[in-house]
Design an enzyme around this catalytic site. Structure first.
Site, PDB file in Angstrom:
ATOM      1  N   CYS B 470       9.935  13.754   0.159  1.00  0.00           N
ATOM      2  CA  CYS B 470      10.809  14.857  -0.256  1.00  0.00           C
ATOM      3  C   CYS B 470      11.814  14.366  -1.300  1.00  0.00           C
ATOM      4  O   CYS B 470      11.899  14.907  -2.397  1.00  0.00           O
ATOM      5  CB  CYS B 470      11.520  15.428   0.962  1.00  0.00           C
ATOM      6  SG  CYS B 470      12.738  16.673   0.549  1.00  0.00           S
ATOM      7  N   GLU B 553       4.097  18.736   1.932  1.00  0.00           N
ATOM      8  CA  GLU B 553       4.864  19.188   0.763  1.00  0.00           C
ATOM      9  C   GLU B 553       4.005  20.103  -0.113  1.00  0.00           C
ATOM     10  O   GLU B 553       4.462  21.140  -0.587  1.00  0.00           O
ATOM     11  CB  GLU B 553       5.324  17.979  -0.074  1.00  0.00           C
ATOM     12  CG  GLU B 553       6.512  17.206   0.508  1.00  0.00           C
ATOM     13  CD  GLU B 553       7.853  17.935   0.314  1.00  0.00           C
ATOM     14  OE1 GLU B 553       7.890  19.041  -0.267  1.00  0.00           O
ATOM     15  OE2 GLU B 553       8.873  17.398   0.768  1.00  0.00           O
TER      16      GLU B 553
END
Lengths: 563, 563
Positions: B470, B553
């Site tokens: 992230c 993600e």
């Protein structure tokens, strides 16, 4: 080619295992019988022994055939197990509970011979009077049940019939049908009548076959709840367990599993009503957590569901009771510190001789230094626990608040390290951060271990209650110390410089900064209590946790004093 | 008096249970036989079925007597179990592995009739050729072993003899003694010779009876290690498992337990060498974690020891191998993002069409709003994960650093809330903080759940690797977006104001503030890698975790795009 793996010896937690013996049939498909019992014992961390009364060939669609075990083998098994795990112990034996499932005449006879000796050894006996399997196969005949009633059930700790079994037992014993249950009142009367007829100590009649409606009458529609009724003869009390009806085909062996879960929890020393609550919850989880049903009939439940971490977490209700209880106190903090089980400990802690000795300058300085070193370890752990609090916080502002507290604890650690400690030539790097230095003492380690365990299993409120004695106790201890503080010129066993250090220490915990933190902590705790709908069991758990930590605080200072 | 408890329905994790069938004797004392098997299956979360070949009356001091199960019942049990859990499934059946322990002639014959069909269904068979119990009782005669060798062992997946059993098997098959093992080389040769003689696929010869010294010769002194040798015929490979000799009397049933632990792990889909590593570790923990021995002879081990969370955590060594591997990369971050299993996913993520659409002003604005809402949920969770990182940090400075990161994430959350979102009339209180509003989507929930799981079971390094995609991916995605950014006047499907928002978003992730955080995170990760002595298995686990998060993600942005 040769590949080499070198395994490490990784330390693991030590345990003391209570033991349950199950006397029951074997279900080859693994969902009921001794197989279900052993799986259930495992789920609750209890060691299981077996006395297999019969081998069945069965699967989720039914029992194909079975072979009974001979009297001789049953006798030998009971002797081998009971000698080695019960009779030959002079102190506390590991075997705590015996649970029965499917019984044969042979098993009933052999088991009943052991009863007088078992009574002497105070083993609890739980009888699940299995008659018919979930798949509909008859597992014992009337003669067997009569034997069971006549030779086994009297005086046993608990029997756990379902509704049809309860009626059958009544019929066997009294020679007449019990009227059909229409309401909860009828159901309670059935439980009591059956207990009086059978003379067992406690009876749990399971209501899975007769769901009730909201008015506590036997349900005619779908919206229904299950009620299990416990009647305790020694108290002449009923305990009602209400739960949701679970619509699931994963119910093969649910009866065996419930009884063995109760047996396991009794073996662990839990009270009967708590044992039943944990067991019902376990069955519910087991019946609703299989992604894929096993087998083509009614499948087994999931015996690997995690048992509830606490009683309170599986109970609704009693908020009003809690409100009433707490309304007699200014705050939850006041309730905790004045609770009958806590009060004396709390006073011992905040008026601890260690603090008195500081205040009166009679504490040998090396004991104070030892305390500071232990406190350093403790604070590092205390910061980490607030990391766990951050991870369980109900919203991001609370998460942030915990992060801020970590920052404050780190400030306290560095203050220790840089301001106080540098005057006493303690090299933290040498002493702690490599392996050669001082290790945390037992009191510190026990305290840190306890907090870590709480941090990992508890919710935000639980963690905040567990860290409360440290925060608030030091404020009270500081105030106590100041109130009896001798003039630093009236020296005891310390030098004037050392007396000043003691003064600084007391000042720190009565400073505006600390008083404020103390006040903020109390307010935060109060808000948390108001935001959580607690039941009485939860209040008990919080009191117990708070009390445990207070005892650990006392021990922390004891260790320093008794150096 | 009547007390009422209302139970809640507490949700619990769903599981899909693989199944193992054990064909073995019953040990009434619960430490060996099917009892040990079931306890071991439970420890590893695998569903156990049984086919009991004999009932023994035994305790920790020895086998008193036993009764064999009839051929007919064994046949019926095998049919009931195999029909319901294997043969009648058209898709994937739950039964994965069959493990055998104490076998009788009856059991060998009935089981061997099933072999052709079992082979068709690709069930793995693990044979533990039990001959003598830990307490010294003979459990099968030579005729039985000959039957076993002639009818069962050929082609089975694994057999697990100890040293005396290996010699006995060799003798039975070859009609002559195998030379006595003096060195590791001899031991390896024995394993291979025996495999070639028996024609099983894999053989694990357990060396508990012949501890080795540091030079890999059979030990004459006390300082010794245990070596187990796996020979895999299809690869012509040996795998050596070295472990410490555990001096413990808690070893009743250790052989059954090892074999059933291997069977359980195979059923869960683990590789053979990993299964053996986890099983040896389980036995070690089991033999060294009982506070109080059970029974008066050699007691059972603790089957409730927690299996290792990962392979790497129980292995020593191979640091040099890791150093060599990583030396080809600028940094661990570089190693991760260019790893063969990650590389393509990483590119898909940081050059995601969602970012491209932002950069080119072709993203419908409602999709961007949906993303912001999801991101808000995610960030709250992301802050909590850093609380878990704080609680596992190796020192208080790192604990503090995690608290600081929580502060930064909260700043980002509030920025979202106050600066960006207030322009779009999204009321966070209404939308999120009460139950009526937008819930996290599946992609967000899956991602948060994964991180939470990692946070609870992993150490500090593991958590930091899981949060890395992230932090660093958004920096790379920002740079990618800026590099293909269209002039905001070249509008796609958005208004000029909305295009400005897109520009701000890209600017945020290429700002000095973010670039700095990105750089600091990479440095911190690099230091962590240098401070930890990783083994190759650990590197694999970290790569796998990183890759899983990259996939989450990608899915997070996919969901927004495919709204």
């Amino acid at each position: 080619m040769t590949k080499v793996y070198q395994l490490k010896n990784v330390p693991s937690n030590e345990v003391d295992l209570p033991v349950v013996l199950t006397i029951a049939g074997s279900d080859s498909s693994g969902g009921a019988g001794i197989e279900a019992d052993l799986k259930t014992f495992s789920a609750f961390g209890v060691y299981g022994m077996t006395c297999i009364t019969a081998l069945t060939a069965q699967n989720t669609k039914g029992v194909k055939t079975f072979e009974k075990t001979s009297s001789e083998l049953i006798k030998q098994v009971l002797n081998a197990n009971l000698d080695d795990f019960l009779y030959n112990y002079t102190g506390t034996a590991p075997l705590k509970v015996i649970k029965t499932g499917m019984l044969t005449k042979e098993a009933i006879k052999e088991f009943s011979y052991q009863l007088p000796k078992l009574k002497e050894h105070k083993v609890k006996i739980v009888i699940d009077p299995v008659m018919v399997s979930t798949s509909g196969s008859k597992l014992i005949d009337e003669e067997g049940m009569s034997l069971c009633v006549d030779h086994l059930i009297k005086d046993v700790f608990l029997i756990t019939p379902n509704y049809p079994e309860a009626q059958e037992l009544y019929n066997i014993k009294e020679g007449k049908e019990y009227e059909e249950v229409q309401s909860l009142e009828d159901f309670k009367n059935l439980a009591k009548s059956l207990q009086q007829s059978l003379q067992c100590k406690n009876i749990l009649v399971k209501g899975g076959h007769i769901p009730f409606d909201a008015n506590n009458n036997v349900a005619t529609s779908n919206s229904s709840k299950i009620i299990d009724v416990l009647y305790q003869s020694e108290l002449d009390d009923w305990v009602i367990f209400e739960s949701e009806f679970i619509d699931s085909k994963d119910n093969h062996g649910s009866g065996c599993t419930l009884a063995s879960a109760i047996a396991a929890n009794l073996a662990k020393g839990k009270e009967l009503d708590d044992s039943i609550i944990l067991s019902i919850d376990f069955i519910h989880k087991g019946m609703s957590t299989l992604q894929r049903k096993l087998g083509f009939g009614n499948g087994p439940l999931n015996h690997f569901a995690k048992p509830a971490a606490s009683i309170s977490s599986v109970l609704n209700g009693s908020y009003n009771e809690v409100k009433k209880l707490l309304s007699q106190h200014d705050s939850f903090y006041h309730f905790l510190t004045t609770h009958p089980s806590v009060k004396d400990n709390w006073t011992k802690y905040v008026n601890h001789p260690f603090v008195k000795a500081i205040a009166e300058n009679t504490l040998q300085f090396d004991k104070f230094l030892y305390f500071l070193k232990q406190d350093y370890h403790y604070l590092i752990n205390y910061a980490q626990i607030h990391g766990l609090a951050a991870s369980t916080a109900p919203n991001y502002k609370q998460t942030h608040a915990q992060a801020t507290i970590i920052g404050e604890i780190v400030t306290e650690i560095e203050k220790h390290k840089e301001k106080l400690m540098k005057n006493y030539n303690i090299d933290y790097v040498k002493d702690y951060e490599i392996d050669s230095g001082l290790k945390p003492g037992k009191a510190c380690q026990d305290y840190c271990d306890y907090l870590l365990r709480i941090g990992k299993k508890e919710n935000f409120l639980g963690i905040k209650v567990a860290v409360a004695p440290c925060l608030h106790g030091y404020a009270e201890a500081g105030t106590y110390g100041q109130s009896i503080r001798k003039d630093t010129e009236v020296l005891g066993v310390v030098t004037e410089d050392q007396a000043k250090i003691y003064q600084t220490w007391l000042d720190d915990y009565t400073s505006d900064w600390y008083t404020n933190a103390d006040k903020e902590g109390k307010n935060a705790l109060e808000s948390l209590i108001n935001d959580n709908e607690l039941n009485i069991k939860r209040v008990d758990e919080l009191v117990d946790m708070f009390n445990q930590v207070v005892l650990l605080e006392i021990e922390f200072w004891n260790e320093c004093l008794n150096l």
